[in-house]
Design an enzyme around this catalytic site. Sequence first.
Site, PDB file in Angstrom:
ATOM      1  N   GLU A  70       0.977  -1.066   0.222  1.00 43.26           N
ATOM      2  CA  GLU A  70      -0.032  -0.051   0.066  1.00 43.26           C
ATOM      3  C   GLU A  70       0.687   1.134  -0.187  1.00 43.26           C
ATOM      4  O   GLU A  70       2.050   1.280   0.688  1.00 43.26           O
ATOM      5  CB  GLU A  70      -0.877  -0.214   1.088  1.00 43.26           C
ATOM      6  CG  GLU A  70      -1.723  -1.269   1.402  1.00 43.26           C
ATOM      7  CD  GLU A  70      -2.759  -1.325   0.024  1.00 43.26           C
ATOM      8  OE1 GLU A  70      -2.922  -0.470  -0.617  1.00 43.26           O
ATOM      9  OE2 GLU A  70      -3.545  -2.322   0.119  1.00 43.26           O
ATOM     10  N   PHE A 117       1.484   5.605   0.463  1.00 41.67           N
ATOM     11  CA  PHE A 117       1.515   6.284   1.662  1.00 41.67           C
ATOM     12  C   PHE A 117       0.155   6.820   2.051  1.00 41.67           C
ATOM     13  O   PHE A 117      -0.143   6.976   3.236  1.00 41.67           O
ATOM     14  CB  PHE A 117       2.531   7.611   1.373  1.00 41.67           C
ATOM     15  CG  PHE A 117       2.795   8.794   2.569  1.00 41.67           C
ATOM     16  CD1 PHE A 117       3.311   8.351   3.508  1.00 41.67           C
ATOM     17  CD2 PHE A 117       2.066   9.945   2.624  1.00 41.67           C
ATOM     18  CE1 PHE A 117       3.630   9.189   4.463  1.00 41.67           C
ATOM     19  CE2 PHE A 117       2.355  10.821   3.360  1.00 41.67           C
ATOM     20  CZ  PHE A 117       2.971  10.330   4.413  1.00 41.67           C
ATOM     21  N   HIS A 124      -2.936  17.416  -9.691  1.00 41.00           N
ATOM     22  CA  HIS A 124      -2.477  16.171  -9.363  1.00 41.00           C
ATOM     23  C   HIS A 124      -2.526  15.391 -10.645  1.00 41.00           C
ATOM     24  O   HIS A 124      -3.508  14.642 -10.856  1.00 41.00           O
ATOM     25  CB  HIS A 124      -2.938  15.606  -7.993  1.00 41.00           C
ATOM     26  CG  HIS A 124      -2.327  14.183  -7.894  1.00 41.00           C
ATOM     27  ND1 HIS A 124      -2.863  13.060  -7.615  1.00 41.00           N
ATOM     28  CD2 HIS A 124      -1.000  13.985  -7.988  1.00 41.00           C
ATOM     29  CE1 HIS A 124      -2.066  12.154  -7.309  1.00 41.00           C
ATOM     30  NE2 HIS A 124      -0.705  12.482  -7.556  1.00 41.00           N
ATOM     31  N   ASP A 145       4.335  18.540  -2.112  1.00 41.35           N
ATOM     32  CA  ASP A 145       3.657  18.583  -3.556  1.00 41.35           C
ATOM     33  C   ASP A 145       2.041  19.153  -3.117  1.00 41.35           C
ATOM     34  O   ASP A 145       1.340  19.765  -3.601  1.00 41.35           O
ATOM     35  CB  ASP A 145       3.794  17.673  -4.260  1.00 41.35           C
ATOM     36  CG  ASP A 145       4.838  17.720  -5.418  1.00 41.35           C
ATOM     37  OD1 ASP A 145       5.154  18.906  -5.566  1.00 41.35           O
ATOM     38  OD2 ASP A 145       5.100  16.854  -6.004  1.00 41.35           O
ATOM     39  N   THR A 165      -5.668   7.802  -4.060  1.00 44.51           N
ATOM     40  CA  THR A 165      -6.014   8.385  -2.676  1.00 44.51           C
ATOM     41  C   THR A 165      -4.886   9.894  -2.422  1.00 44.51           C
ATOM     42  O   THR A 165      -5.136  10.523  -1.453  1.00 44.51           O
ATOM     43  CB  THR A 165      -5.240   7.440  -1.500  1.00 44.51           C
ATOM     44  OG1 THR A 165      -4.006   7.035  -2.040  1.00 44.51           O
ATOM     45  CG2 THR A 165      -6.235   6.345  -1.769  1.00 44.51           C
ATOM     46  N   PHE A 166      -3.742  10.082  -3.130  1.00 45.63           N
ATOM     47  CA  PHE A 166      -2.981  11.288  -3.164  1.00 45.63           C
ATOM     48  C   PHE A 166      -4.071  12.449  -3.496  1.00 45.63           C
ATOM     49  O   PHE A 166      -3.776  13.403  -2.799  1.00 45.63           O
ATOM     50  CB  PHE A 166      -1.687  11.003  -4.387  1.00 45.63           C
ATOM     51  CG  PHE A 166      -0.867  11.938  -3.973  1.00 45.63           C
ATOM     52  CD1 PHE A 166       0.440  11.686  -3.685  1.00 45.63           C
ATOM     53  CD2 PHE A 166      -0.782  13.503  -4.413  1.00 45.63           C
ATOM     54  CE1 PHE A 166       1.519  12.719  -3.466  1.00 45.63           C
ATOM     55  CE2 PHE A 166       0.170  14.212  -4.558  1.00 45.63           C
ATOM     56  CZ  PHE A 166       1.171  13.919  -3.938  1.00 45.63           C
TER      57      PHE A 166
END
Length: 421
Positions: free
Chosen positions: A47, A49, A282, A363, A380-381
Amino acid sequence: VFICWLAVFVRADAEDDIAFSAGESDTTKFGQAKSVRYLLYDVNPGEGFNLRRDVYMRVTNLVKELNKEEPWVLVLPPWGRLYHWKSPDLEQIKIPWSTFFDLPSLREHVPVIEFEEYLKLRGEPVIDEVYYLQGFKGGWTKWEEKMNITECNEGTGFVQDEEGNWYSWFFGYEEVYAKKFACLSYMGHATFIKPFLLKNTIGRCVMLPRAEVLLHDHFGNSEYWKARRSMVFAKHLRDIGDEFRRENLDSTDPEDKTELEDWTKMKRNHGDALGGPYVGVHLRRRDYLYAREGNLPSLKGAAKQIKKILKKYNLQKVFVATDAPSEEFEEFKNYFKKSKVYRFVPSKEIKEKYKDGGVAIIDQWIAAHARYFVGSYESTFSFRIQEEREILGFDPDMTFNRLCPDNDSDCEKPSIWKIVY
Ligand code: GFB
């Protein structure tokens, strides 16, 4: 209350080893106080971060529930060995949470300590009991909350030595061992395991590997958001992001109306935040191009969509958070003739100090302060950036947007996860 407990027991442990005898209450020095216990967890090695951050929220709310009965401290699993952290010149293991997050803010929600602090307090590199979470063999047809200690479904990476101690990766700390190990088949919310931890375990430190198996008790309610709000990024990373905003993007908190307060007191309305005069993007690439094939634009397609946004909101600058290799970023940049396109490129010193994880947070921080944000499908970021913007008080229309694939310019928008206080 949590901080008091933590302070009392840190002192107790430092003064007296007896405070560590399994499951006993040290009533001699601290009245009727119960001995503190420690919960440690880990997540499936594959998984990334930002899913790990979500698992932290589930476990943190479990620890909050446990603390209603007796004092428990969450031991933060050191960061390392992440699939996406590829910089070859960096050693990226045993990274403490304070590299990425503000620990006092986490502690406003539940008591937490770093793994190394735990080892120091304990005086011995030991974890008393490990319950390796897994699904029920053969999957499930009906969802119901249940758990059972069973044989392990698959290789767990835990091996027992001749003396009966258990060894595993343990975040790169080779001296660490566990006294007891079992597999626990589990289907349920995170707090469903609470009675088991309180009544069926006695060790001072219990570890739950594969904690992603625990589901959120409440998805999107105020408890969820309290846990989320407590995950304030470390100041040293925010400062670097703020400097970049100021120097390149004409963006400062007073002008953008994005000033941060103590999270326990901060309460913004949608639309309070204006954001800096740039579009934040993103642009997820690399493995995502295969994992989400058909849901992402080409570089040219992404540039076309962003140019439209720039025009609509009368903006001239673009900030791109991306994992793209530099050739891809250069190609992307070349599609913009009139607007300026920025990417945060860390100095060698920043990279060495804060690693790939710290650069990714910088970022996220810069993208979160943009007037308008557009992310990548189901990343998910991107989700964590959207949450950050909810905390800051942006209008949801300026946040919950995604880049569409080239062949579907009117693609479905991401779900709107509004903050709840
Ligand atoms: O964070 P994450 O779980 O998001 O994993 P997804 C993506 C990782 O890639 C980040 C890097 O944690 C960063 O290390 N990364 C991605 C970036 N975007 C950026 C960016 O804009 N800037 C920087 N500096 N780094 C899922 C993974 O990723 O994608 C799964 O969790 C799987 O394990 C799947 O790989 C395909 O949700 O985007």
